[in-house]
Design a protein around this motif. Structure first.
Motif, PDB file in Angstrom:
ATOM      1  N   PHE A  96       0.861  -1.184   0.000  1.00 31.22           N
ATOM      2  CA  PHE A  96       0.000   0.000   0.000  1.00 31.22           C
ATOM      3  C   PHE A  96       0.896   1.233   0.000  1.00 31.22           C
ATOM      4  O   PHE A  96       1.556   1.543   0.997  1.00 31.22           O
ATOM      5  CB  PHE A  96      -0.942  -0.019   1.201  1.00 31.22           C
ATOM      6  N   ILE A  97       0.930   1.892  -1.142  1.00 32.26           N
ATOM      7  CA  ILE A  97       1.819   3.036  -1.318  1.00 32.26           C
ATOM      8  C   ILE A  97       1.379   4.173  -0.399  1.00 32.26           C
ATOM      9  O   ILE A  97       0.195   4.462  -0.264  1.00 32.26           O
ATOM     10  CB  ILE A  97       1.829   3.454  -2.798  1.00 32.26           C
ATOM     11  N   ASN A  98       2.371   4.766   0.252  1.00 35.94           N
ATOM     12  CA  ASN A  98       2.200   5.839   1.241  1.00 35.94           C
ATOM     13  C   ASN A  98       1.605   5.337   2.551  1.00 35.94           C
ATOM     14  O   ASN A  98       1.082   6.115   3.336  1.00 35.94           O
ATOM     15  CB  ASN A  98       1.353   6.995   0.684  1.00 35.94           C
ATOM     16  N   SER A  99       1.693   4.025   2.798  1.00 35.82           N
ATOM     17  CA  SER A  99       1.314   3.500   4.104  1.00 35.82           C
ATOM     18  C   SER A  99       2.469   3.596   5.084  1.00 35.82           C
ATOM     19  O   SER A  99       2.282   3.461   6.295  1.00 35.82           O
ATOM     20  CB  SER A  99       0.885   2.031   3.978  1.00 35.82           C
ATOM     21  N   SER A 100       3.665   3.824   4.566  1.00 35.57           N
ATOM     22  CA  SER A 100       4.865   3.949   5.392  1.00 35.57           C
ATOM     23  C   SER A 100       5.800   4.930   4.699  1.00 35.57           C
ATOM     24  O   SER A 100       5.610   5.256   3.517  1.00 35.57           O
ATOM     25  CB  SER A 100       5.541   2.585   5.562  1.00 35.57           C
ATOM     26  N   PRO A 101       6.828   5.408   5.392  1.00 36.98           N
ATOM     27  CA  PRO A 101       7.678   6.451   4.815  1.00 36.98           C
ATOM     28  C   PRO A 101       8.350   6.084   3.495  1.00 36.98           C
ATOM     29  O   PRO A 101       8.565   6.950   2.656  1.00 36.98           O
ATOM     30  CB  PRO A 101       8.725   6.688   5.917  1.00 36.98           C
ATOM     31  N   ASP A 102       8.705   4.801   3.292  1.00 37.08           N
ATOM     32  CA  ASP A 102       9.439   4.418   2.085  1.00 37.08           C
ATOM     33  C   ASP A 102       8.583   3.711   1.048  1.00 37.08           C
ATOM     34  O   ASP A 102       9.093   3.269   0.016  1.00 37.08           O
ATOM     35  CB  ASP A 102      10.608   3.496   2.468  1.00 37.08           C
ATOM     36  N   SER A 103       7.294   3.590   1.294  1.00 34.63           N
ATOM     37  CA  SER A 103       6.475   2.715   0.459  1.00 34.63           C
ATOM     38  C   SER A 103       6.194   3.257  -0.934  1.00 34.63           C
ATOM     39  O   SER A 103       5.699   2.526  -1.785  1.00 34.63           O
ATOM     40  CB  SER A 103       5.144   2.424   1.174  1.00 34.63           C
ATOM     41  N   ASN A 104       6.501   4.527  -1.207  1.00 36.74           N
ATOM     42  CA  ASN A 104       6.241   5.058  -2.554  1.00 36.74           C
ATOM     43  C   ASN A 104       7.466   4.954  -3.451  1.00 36.74           C
ATOM     44  O   ASN A 104       7.436   5.397  -4.596  1.00 36.74           O
ATOM     45  CB  ASN A 104       5.769   6.510  -2.479  1.00 36.74           C
ATOM     46  N   GLN A 105       8.541   4.364  -2.950  1.00 38.91           N
ATOM     47  CA  GLN A 105       9.766   4.251  -3.727  1.00 38.91           C
ATOM     48  C   GLN A 105       9.741   2.975  -4.561  1.00 38.91           C
ATOM     49  O   GLN A 105       9.502   1.881  -4.047  1.00 38.91           O
ATOM     50  CB  GLN A 105      10.982   4.262  -2.800  1.00 38.91           C
ATOM     51  N   VAL A 106      10.017   3.125  -5.843  1.00 33.26           N
ATOM     52  CA  VAL A 106       9.941   2.001  -6.773  1.00 33.26           C
ATOM     53  C   VAL A 106      10.907   0.897  -6.369  1.00 33.26           C
ATOM     54  O   VAL A 106      10.553  -0.293  -6.349  1.00 33.26           O
ATOM     55  CB  VAL A 106      10.235   2.474  -8.209  1.00 33.26           C
ATOM     56  N   GLU A 107      12.129   1.259  -6.048  1.00 24.45           N
ATOM     57  CA  GLU A 107      13.131   0.253  -5.686  1.00 24.45           C
ATOM     58  C   GLU A 107      12.666  -0.570  -4.489  1.00 24.45           C
ATOM     59  O   GLU A 107      12.819  -1.802  -4.463  1.00 24.45           O
ATOM     60  CB  GLU A 107      14.474   0.919  -5.372  1.00 24.45           C
ATOM     61  N   PHE A 108      12.111   0.098  -3.509  1.00 19.38           N
ATOM     62  CA  PHE A 108      11.679  -0.596  -2.290  1.00 19.38           C
ATOM     63  C   PHE A 108      10.544  -1.572  -2.600  1.00 19.38           C
ATOM     64  O   PHE A 108      10.531  -2.699  -2.110  1.00 19.38           O
ATOM     65  CB  PHE A 108      11.244   0.442  -1.253  1.00 19.38           C
ATOM     66  N   LEU A 109       9.593  -1.142  -3.412  1.00 20.05           N
ATOM     67  CA  LEU A 109       8.495  -2.009  -3.808  1.00 20.05           C
ATOM     68  C   LEU A 109       9.011  -3.239  -4.550  1.00 20.05           C
ATOM     69  O   LEU A 109       8.612  -4.382  -4.255  1.00 20.05           O
ATOM     70  CB  LEU A 109       7.515  -1.232  -4.689  1.00 20.05           C
ATOM     71  N   LEU A 110       9.900  -3.036  -5.519  1.00 20.41           N
ATOM     72  CA  LEU A 110      10.399  -4.154  -6.312  1.00 20.41           C
ATOM     73  C   LEU A 110      11.193  -5.142  -5.471  1.00 20.41           C
ATOM     74  O   LEU A 110      11.076  -6.360  -5.652  1.00 20.41           O
ATOM     75  CB  LEU A 110      11.264  -3.632  -7.464  1.00 20.41           C
ATOM     76  N   LYS A 111      11.975  -4.641  -4.544  1.00 25.03           N
ATOM     77  CA  LYS A 111      12.750  -5.537  -3.679  1.00 25.03           C
ATOM     78  C   LYS A 111      11.827  -6.373  -2.798  1.00 25.03           C
ATOM     79  O   LYS A 111      12.050  -7.570  -2.603  1.00 25.03           O
ATOM     80  CB  LYS A 111      13.735  -4.730  -2.824  1.00 25.03           C
TER      81      LYS A 111
END
Length: 873
Positions: free
Chosen positions: A408-423
């Motif tokens: 869920f993007i913007n549920s946490s400080p880093d959740s809108n970052q593409v790299e973080f999602l893909l990892k």
């Protein structure tokens, strides 16, 4: 209701009832009290003594299953007890200043704060019995939630409060809560919430009575009880509280300010309550931390992905509760999750029949297969409940123990970052990665991560016994949502054993990319009125508040509300509204539109909480920013840029807490602060930036920061031209592009040319035009460098006279000037464009030979070669 028996071994020695009636303990004031009054008060405390020794209490050590579970947020409920009319000011401070800060502090510790402020919420047609039970039941709810020790704040002044008669006291209150006859509701709240069991989570704030001396006589009765019985009750109660809770009683003082009509009726305003607010905040933080200690893990032992998983799950649990209605949509999504399709969903669009060559390119890129499934896109306007719907679906899938990856993007400080999602996604697809393999993934860039994802999806496809559900919410809020790379990582389809659901609002760059693929689609429609009513009822019920049926009907019919966000915004405005007698008027004054409501909210925030102008400034800056304010620079941007003085951290922290429901912070250092909903942006634009002067002033401030205070050359080159152009600072924009080296090193040549095209004179400069002339360089200037570009190393004769780019190839042309800018000094004589030395265009050899200035391909394209190359600023 759970029940347990408790003993207070030292209750008797602390009560000292007999001493209160002895001659030795009497003060001069006590000697003036009627004996009958003294006996009534003494009897009350004898009853309390007996209850402390042998009475059963309904308190329970067991948590309320409706509020929390072992995997859910720990809920902290704080009950506020006081008489009402005399503590309007303190309750306003608690609800609008103390609790917002405490809520943020709790969230950082995985706790959810719910304050129980019963200024209103008891239905207006409630009987006395109902009123008593509602107050005591709410304390009991706090007790059950917080391990039998409710967080309890009592405010006491010079009023004891209303004492119901024996007939008015409900039998249920006597049986369940050991009601003591002849006492006030506020007194019994203290007994049940704190006194009997010596609750360590209770605090008592005693207001200095000297403030009453300055209150006008007409309003004094709201602050002081006139009867002797009430006064003696109050005096003894305060004495008992000090004896029993020596470290939990906090005296404070304040001052009378004025009698105001700001709320629509006469209201006494008190000032200098900052000390009171700080004492409440410190006590609650200390008590909460003791009950819910925050375990400290060494930084090098923190698994960021496990931490993210926990934050995502807590977010799912919290938002899933917000879903009301949408049962048909939920059922359709559950059908898709089960079968990869659903008859109720809109079928794949035209992308399915796209050209074969493009489809093959996509297959080659992603290693697709004919058995792959199409993803489902949930689309809806901001505030229509997409996130709550997908959280509810996720929660049900997890409870069925079906493998699911959710993000869920913007549920946490880093959740809108593409790299973080893909990892996270790759880790979910291949949980058995070796340490070396995981290190490779963890250190990969965006492009390499896409290759890793392709490999992980191909690997999952061949594991036919496996199945996974993928849910990604808020694609439109990814960090690169307005760039050409947006969603380049999203495959056109997924392996047959993965069913994927994504969501977005009507964000053109996002919808263009997702619907470029064959997809199933669900478009969320307006909510039904009964569901919207339920949204308000549930939201207010969390704070033990309730609107009657007529108020709910007016809320719906007067405003035309059609989505849950709009309804929750109104419910929140009603929750923090202090005077229950004016609720009907408050509802009637709600505007018929979410933009109007948000404008009304913004007005309130600025009027009530913006003493230093920070809230208004932050809202305007975010609205005018290119992609939000950088979190690590916000103190500078909001400070005094001219003097290079940062905003005080305290002022920013306060503004951030107040604005928290309306703004969103993504990332840590290097992250951005944006609006939580598109509707907030529109409201700020319409309400605070509704004229050119306000917009230009704000853009100018942002340009000042990036140009004069920001040390990041790339950020400067990205932001300064945008804000200078928006502020119509044309001369300054020209100076920046021509004289600031960062503009050359960090701006693409085409971008420089495009910006300068808008600054060029629009006069015709064709050779056939009377008065037009070529733009010339003297011999010396032609040999020098950096005439138009502070970053280039080639000679001026090879530079574009507009953007400073290197002129190469046949597409370049000679620069010309219109009659107004020709700088003619006679027939065939013009001035050097850089030094004003007069040169003769007929001279073809020797040291005085001039050189024609040139235009690069970008600046001469189309009509550029026949247009004046000078600037009109």
């Amino acid at each position: 209701m759970y029940r347990r028996t408790y003993q207070i071994s030292n209750c008797v020695q602390n009560l000292k009832v007999s001493n209160d009636t002895s001659e030795d303990s009497k003060t001069d004031d006590d000697n003036e009290i009627d004996e009958s009054v003294r006996k009534q008060v003494s009897k009350v405390w004898l009853d309390i003594e007996q209850q402390c020794n042998k009475t059963t209490s309904p308190a329970s050590e067991k948590g309320d299953s409706d509020d929390q579970s072992t995997e859910d947020w720990n809920v902290v409920r704080v009950f506020v007890s006081s008489t009402f009319t005399d503590f309007f000011n303190e309750r306003e401070v608690l609800v609008k200043k103390v609790f917002p800060e405490l809520r943020e502090w709790c969230q950082d510790r995985g706790l959810k704060l719910v304050e129980c402020d019963l200024r209103w919420g008891v239905p207006k047609d409630s009987s006395t019995s109902d009123t008593i039970l509602i107050c005591l039941d709410e304390i009991e709810r706090c007790r059950q939630t917080n391990k039998g020790k409710p967080f309890f704040i009592n405010l006491s002044g010079e009023r004891y409060g209303w004492i119901p008669s024996v007939e008015e006291t409900p039998t249920e209150a006597k049986e369940k809560y050991n009601w003591v006859e002849g006492t006030s509701i506020t007194f019994m709240e203290i007994m049940h919430g704190a006194f009997r069991e010596r609750n360590p989570n209770a605090a008592f704030f005693l207001r200095d009575k000297s403030v009453c001396d300055d209150i006008p006589q007409a309003q004094k009765s709201r602050f002081i009880d006139g009867g002797q019985l009430a006064q003696h009750h109050l005096k003894v109660m305060k004495r008992k509280l000090r004896e029993r809770f020596p470290d939990q009683v906090f005296p404070y003082s304040c001052k009378f300010q004025q009698v105001s009509m700001a709320t629509g009726r006469e209201q006494v305003e008190l000032s200098e309550l900052d000390d009171f607010a700080q004492k409440v905040l410190q006590f609650l933080k200390k008590s909460i931390e003791k009950m819910y200690p925050n375990p400290v893990t060494p930084e090098d032992q923190v698994d960021l992905f496990e931490q993210e998983q926990k934050l995502q799950w807590l977010f799912v649990l919290d938002k899933a509760r917000d879903l009301i209605g949408r049962q048909m949509e939920l059922d359709l999504l559950k059908e898709f999750v089960e079968h990869g399709t659903s008859e109720g969903l809109e079928k794949p669009g035209s992308a399915e029949s796209e050209g074969e060559g493009e489809e093959n390119d996509s297959n080659n890129l992603w290693d697709l297969h004919e058995t792959d499934t199409k993803m489902c896109v949930v689309e809806g306007a901001s505030g229509f409940g997409k996130t709550a719907l997908l959280c509810k679906l996720t929660k049900e899938i997890v409870e069925k123990k079906v493998p699911v990856f959710y993000h869920f993007i913007n549920s946490s400080p880093d959740s809108n970052q593409v790299e973080f999602l893909l990892k996270r996604f790759i880790r979910a697809l291949k949980p058995d990665l070796t340490e070396d393999e995981w290190n490779q993934v963890n250190e990969a860039n965006d492009k390499d991560l896409q290759s890793h994802l392709k490999s992980a999806l191909s690997n999952f496809r061949v594991q036919t016994e496996k199945k996974m559900i993928v849910i990604i919410d808020g694609l439109n809020e990814m960090e690169n949502s307005d760039t050409t790379r947006h969603l380049s990582w999203l495959p056109p389809s997924f392996p047959h054993n993965i069913n994927c659901i994504v969501s977005t609002n009507s964000h053109p760059p996002t919808t263009a990319r997702v619907y470029d693929k064959p997809t199933f689609k669900m478009h969320l429609q307006n909510m039904l009125s009964e569901d919207l009513s339920a949204v308000a009822v549930r939201y207010l019920a969390d704070f033990n508040k309730k609107l009657d049926s007529s108020q709910l009907e007016k809320l719906l019919s007067n405003t035309g509300v059609d989505n849950p966000l709009w309804m929750m915004l109104m419910a929140e405005e009603l929750r923090v509204f202090g005077d229950f007698r004016l609720l009907d008027s408050k509802i009637a004054n709600f505007p018929s539109g979410m933009s109007g409501l948000l404008s009304q909210i913004i007005n309130r925030l600025i009027d009530e909480d913006d003493e230093y102008g920070v809230i208004k400034k932050v809202l305007c800056l975010i609205a005018c920013s290119r992609h939000g304010l950088p979190t690590d620079k916000v103190l500078q941007i909001c400070g005094d840029i001219e003097k290079k003085e940062e905003l005080a951290a305290f002022h920013w922290a306060r503004a951030r807490r107040i604005l928290k429901p309306y703004i969103r912070q993504s990332g840590h250092v290097g992250g951005t602060i944006t609006f939580a909903h598109e509707a907030v942006l529109k409201a700020v634009q319409e309400h605070l930036l509704n004229n050119d002067n306000d917009r230009m002033t704000t853009h100018s401030l942002l340009a000042d920061f990036y140009q004069y205070w920001c040390n990041d050359g790339r950020a400067k080159a990205y932001h300064v031209p945008y804000h200078l152009e928006a502020a119509f600072l044309r001369e300054r924009l020209l100076d920046f592009i021509q004289n600031d080296a960062d503009s050359y090193f960090y701006m693409h040549q085409f971008q420089r040319s495009f910006l300068l095209q808008n600054l060029r004179c629009r006069g015709p400069a064709h050779s056939n035009m009377p008065g037009a002339a070529p733009v010339m360089l003297c011999h010396s200037c032609a040999m020098f460098t950096r005439g138009w570009n502070p970053g280039c190393n080639w000679q001026n004769k090879d530079c574009c006279a507009v953007c400073g780019a290197l002129c190469q190839g046949p597409m370049s042309s000679n620069a010309r000037a219109c009659m107004r800018h020709a700088q003619s000094a006679g027939p065939d004589v013009v001035k050097c464009v850089l030094c004003n030395f007069q040169v003769n265009t007929k001279v073809k050899s020797g040291p005085l030979t001039p050189t024609p200035a040139k235009l690069c391909m970008n600046c001469s394209i189309g009509l550029g070669s026949d247009r004046c190359s000078r600037f009109d600023v």
